[in-house]
Design an enzyme around this catalytic site. Sequence first.
Site, short mmCIF file in Angstrom:
data_model
loop_
_atom_site.label_atom_id
_atom_site.label_comp_id
_atom_site.label_asym_id
_atom_site.label_seq_id
_atom_site.Cartn_x
_atom_site.Cartn_y
_atom_site.Cartn_z
N ASP A 86 43.06 39.32 44.07
CA ASP A 86 42.14 40.30 43.68
C ASP A 86 43.10 41.79 43.87
O ASP A 86 42.60 43.00 44.16
CB ASP A 86 40.38 40.74 44.25
CG ASP A 86 40.38 39.49 44.27
OD1 ASP A 86 40.09 38.00 42.92
OD2 ASP A 86 39.16 38.70 44.81
N GLU A 108 34.78 40.59 33.97
CA GLU A 108 34.93 40.59 35.45
C GLU A 108 36.14 41.73 36.16
O GLU A 108 36.94 42.11 34.87
CB GLU A 108 34.82 39.96 36.45
CG GLU A 108 36.14 38.83 36.56
CD GLU A 108 35.85 37.20 37.96
OE1 GLU A 108 35.28 37.33 38.19
OE2 GLU A 108 36.87 36.87 37.59
#
Length: 563
Positions: free
Chosen positions: A22, A195
């Site tokens: 991430d 997302e």
Amino acid sequence: MTFAPEPPRGLRNPILPGFNPDPSIARRGDDYYIATSTFEWLPAVQLHHSTDLAHWELVGHAITDRRIDLRGIHPSGGVWAPCLSVDPEDGRFYLVFSIMKSQTVDVFDVDNFVIWADEITGPWSEPLYVNSVGFDSSLFHDDDGSKWLVTLEWETRPGYQHPGSIVAQRFDPATGEVGAPVRIHQGTSDRGALEAPHLYKRDGRYYLMTAEGGTGYGHSVCLARAERVCGPYESDPIGPFLTSAPQPYFGRDYRDFLRPEFFNPDAPMQKAGHGSLVESTDGRWWVAHLSSRPLPGTTSCVLGRETSLQEVRWNDDGWLRMTTPGPMPQEYVDLPGEDISTSDLDVEMGAAGALSPHFASLRAPIDPSWCVSAPEGLRVRGRDSLHSRFDVSLVATRLRAFTAVAETTFEAAPVRYSQAAGMTLFYDDRNFLFARVSWSEQYESRTIALVRARTVDEFDEVLVEQPIPDGPVTVRLQVDQGLATFAWRPEAGAWHDLGGSVDSQFMSDDVIRGFTGQFIGMAVVDALGKSLEATFTDFAVRYPAAEVRDAADDRRLPTHTTP
């Protein structure tokens, strides 16, 4: 005459190997920074620095103390998807992160926080709670001075599109006031699993970058744009501009995030997605994104999700495109630099038990109540078992390559079977290998044993147990392409095998369905009275030889799957 092919030039991905998912990239002046997720591990949010995008140093963490509470957090919960940004007005760093507390029956209990600092090394502010609407929240600084939180609103209702919509909320850090959420986007592609929203502004347009397709083999990075911050947003006509699985597919409302059916044997990097954009000082554009490297011949990503870098460009129509043909991530990028040296990956404990930023603990920070650096080494007091989600005495570092050698020397005097100390290859509280010194009534002496814990087993399996003499013990772990081999020796004695080579592929995201990666660490357990102390006089993980990433031409579908 034949000539050997010229080796690829440039920097080799991943730029942050091992569990570093991430990524959020930002630039301030001539300096670049990347923040990565840490989940249930502390310190929280790894912060990396570079001056050339090629050479990265872990310079610290955003949260090193008890300002967040992760005790009891389930595996792969905790601190998700940090977003690092720089305020263009005053140069202050802002960091937004999610704490995932529960994912029971697909209802996600999550809180989002903002912290800030004038320097990347801190001090960072106290966490300011901003919302619980969903996860992967990010912060956008508009050129009119306004600030916007952008988040995936997690949808829990049957009959509504899953996982939900991207929402925007106006945010004032001076007052902490957060505006009402406005739904602005439901996905650029049809891959679903929307997302990781990030907002950018270029030539007067707002660009919304998202991850779509799940955080597995169908993962991707997509783009949409609008004339106003709250839309309406126009989707990129080609869909994902970065993905390891370029074939179109429909995955809206599809709940599986791993999607192994989209494994692409032609992709140099797998699971490419969750991107973040930065412009370099020379005017080039780059996307930092997560990626994974399965063990050759499998889809077992034992190192977890890593951070890679790709160069992109703006085309004449105002969309981002890879600088190489097609959307697939490249193993090599056009940056001066060499492969990461194996010595650059080495991690060791310093003199008097000193710990570098590469060491981590589970769900609570390392503190003197159970772990002390002393002249004789690192003194660790045993507490809960490695299965606990509360008070685990484990100090560990990420496994960052498929081949490694770890070694530690320690002394411990257990008097009961429920006391133990040793070295562990660890994924989570249900999946680990533990080479531990304990006490056995059967042998009426200390013993060393190799214990395996797996989700599929009803109890821990003791693979081998041997009596040992009193005194210090050295344990060695060799990790090689998904096999773990432990050995031990007494002080100044010969090496003894401990259980032979054990398959460690069961400790991967793809088998466990988790989000982290393997760690190697020192652990002490005491279910008798929480008083057993072990002193680790040294600990090191070394990567002695450059690994062959393409060791098998046959990149077939998994040979190791969930039992």
